[in-house]
Design a protein around this motif. Structure first.
Motif: not given
Length: 449
Positions: A218, A222, A298, A301, A305
């Motif tokens: 990422l 996060p 996201f 993920a 995360q």
């Protein structure tokens, strides 16, 4: 007669539209393979739609596919011709396969491994999720249907329209646990009409398990993104917090450098405003500046995360209601309400959203409380660590169906998936529904003569 003529025109227009929609992938090919059905070899596509009593020669081929297949028989007394339409008929040697599809509205959201699509736009081969959170492939998509429809209302006020034959994996509570039963929308409608609302009679849909997705690289930690989405400046990497907040230590622990406090207003001496160095450029790359939202990368993920992301939100904007034993995020931002529903759904969490009126000085504005509970984790990281999570099942691990009512017919479409559980998830809330395809494999000797 005028009413009849009006209805006749409407029906003809609708019929024309339906036939236009039947231009499906099958009808555009002369030959196709059916590997997705587990069948080998090449199959001829036959779009001759009508099979009369004396026209069996249409099926006199070794391997054939017959999409949207009309068939009829004459009654024994010769008075009636009974007609029906097979969504897909496959002849493989002496085996006949009949596929029948049920539908959800064309705009029904479907979660894919890459983000979101709809029933209308989903494609064969797309990867979505089943009730166990596992990925499953879309192996077939039906044509558009116009069947009788019902609206199903759940206990948290979510609702969905589905056609009368759409199947659902329903659970009924019993002393020893749950029993499962596959029921159509119409069967559920009749069940609710004829049974009382005792706990044993209320049809439930169990929440899915968290989606199983791998850890990804990422661009922003996060947890830090969650904190910024909750309490960050929408135009830069500045975050506002109460003085002495443990958030700063957590952000530093995750490898970030934090600037000095830029808050010098004496009326707000308990508030700190600090810049997270390097954050602004990453936010710009993700198109988040002046455009707060949770990017799809996201939302897909890994579990850990996504949990970090949720905890960033909760440590800034969340609180715990001990009376109701549930967590709450209160927001006046519609994007935040919508994206939190999507994020919570990836954990198999059912949330309830309440419209509220908030006051700021003399002004009133609309806002929402997003309420939820968990059974196996604390959604806070640096706050509220004393909360005792109610481990195990509770009344938020399922959705009660509280009402079903007939509604106007709308266009519906359906998909078939290769999940062993015959399920997939629909809607931004990721509700479990049964595989819309009912596959009938009545294998018997077929004499084409």
């Amino acid at each position: 007669l005028d009413d009849w003529q009006k209805k006749n025109i409407e029906s003809c227009e609708r019929g024309t539209k339906i036939h236009a929609e039947l231009e499906h992938s099958f009808t555009k090919k002369k030959e196709t393979d059916l590997k997705k059905f587990g069948l080998g070899g090449k199959f001829l596509v036959n779009t001759n739609e009508t099979l009369g009593n004396n026209n069996l020669e249409l099926l006199d081929i070794e391997k054939g596919v017959f999409p949207e297949y009309l068939i009829y028989r004459t009654s024994s007394d010769g008075k009636f011709k009974l007609a029906g339409q097979i969504d897909l008929l496959i002849k493989d040697g002496n085996d006949i396969y009949i596929y029948d599809y049920k539908g959800l509205p064309l705009d029904t959201p479907i979660a894919t491994i890459n983000g979101w699509t709809t029933i209308k736009d989903i494609k064969e081969g797309d990867i979505i999720f089943d009730k166990d959170g596992n990925t499953t492939k879309v192996v077939h998509k039906s044509n558009i249907h116009y069947n009788p429809c019902y609206k199903i209302v759940f206990d948290n006020n979510n609702s969905i329209v589905a056609d009368h034959e759409h199947r659902w994996l329903i659970s009924f509570r019993r002393q020893e646990g749950y029993i499962e039963k596959v029921m159509t929308t119409e069967e559920l409608y009749e069940w609710i009409k004829t049974h009382d609302r005792s706990s044993y009679n209320i049809p439930k849909i169990l929440n899915p398990k968290p989606i199983n997705t791998p850890k990804v690289d990422l661009p922003i930690d996060p947890y830090v993104l969650g904190v910024w989405l909750g309490d960050g400046s929408k135009s830069c990497g500045l975050i506002t917090q109460h003085k002495g907040s443990k958030l700063w230590d957590e952000i530093i622990k995750r490898g970030y450098t934090i600037g000095n406090n830029t808050q010098h207003n004496l009326d707000k001496e308990n508030v700190e405003m600090r810049t997270i160095y390097g954050l602004s450029s990453k936010l710009k790359e993700l198109n988040l500046l002046q455009n707060k939202h949770i990017p799809n990368i996201f939302l897909r993920a890994s579990y850990e995360q996504r949990l970090d992301l949720l905890r960033g939100f909760m440590d800034t904007d969340g609180y715990y209601n001990p009376g109701r034993k549930r967590f709450v995020i209160s927001t006046g931002q519609e994007w935040q309400k919508n994206d939190l529903i999507k994020l919570l759904a990836t954990f198999g969490i059912k949330c309830s959203v309440f419209n509220i009126i908030k006051k700021l000085g003399d002004k009133k504005f609309n806002a929402w409380d997003i309420c939820f509970s968990t059974v196996d984790f604390n959604p806070f990281l640096v706050r509220n660590q004393e909360i005792k999570i109610n481990l195990g099942k509770n009344n938020r691990t399922f959705r009660n169906i509280i009402k079903i009512e007939p509604v106007d017919t709308i266009p519906t479409q359906c998909i078939e998936v290769d999940s062993l559980s015959h399920t997939f998830l629909f809607g931004y809330e990721m509700i479990v529904t049964h595989n819309t395809n009912a596959k009938l494999e009545d294998k018997s000797f077929f004499d084409s003569k």
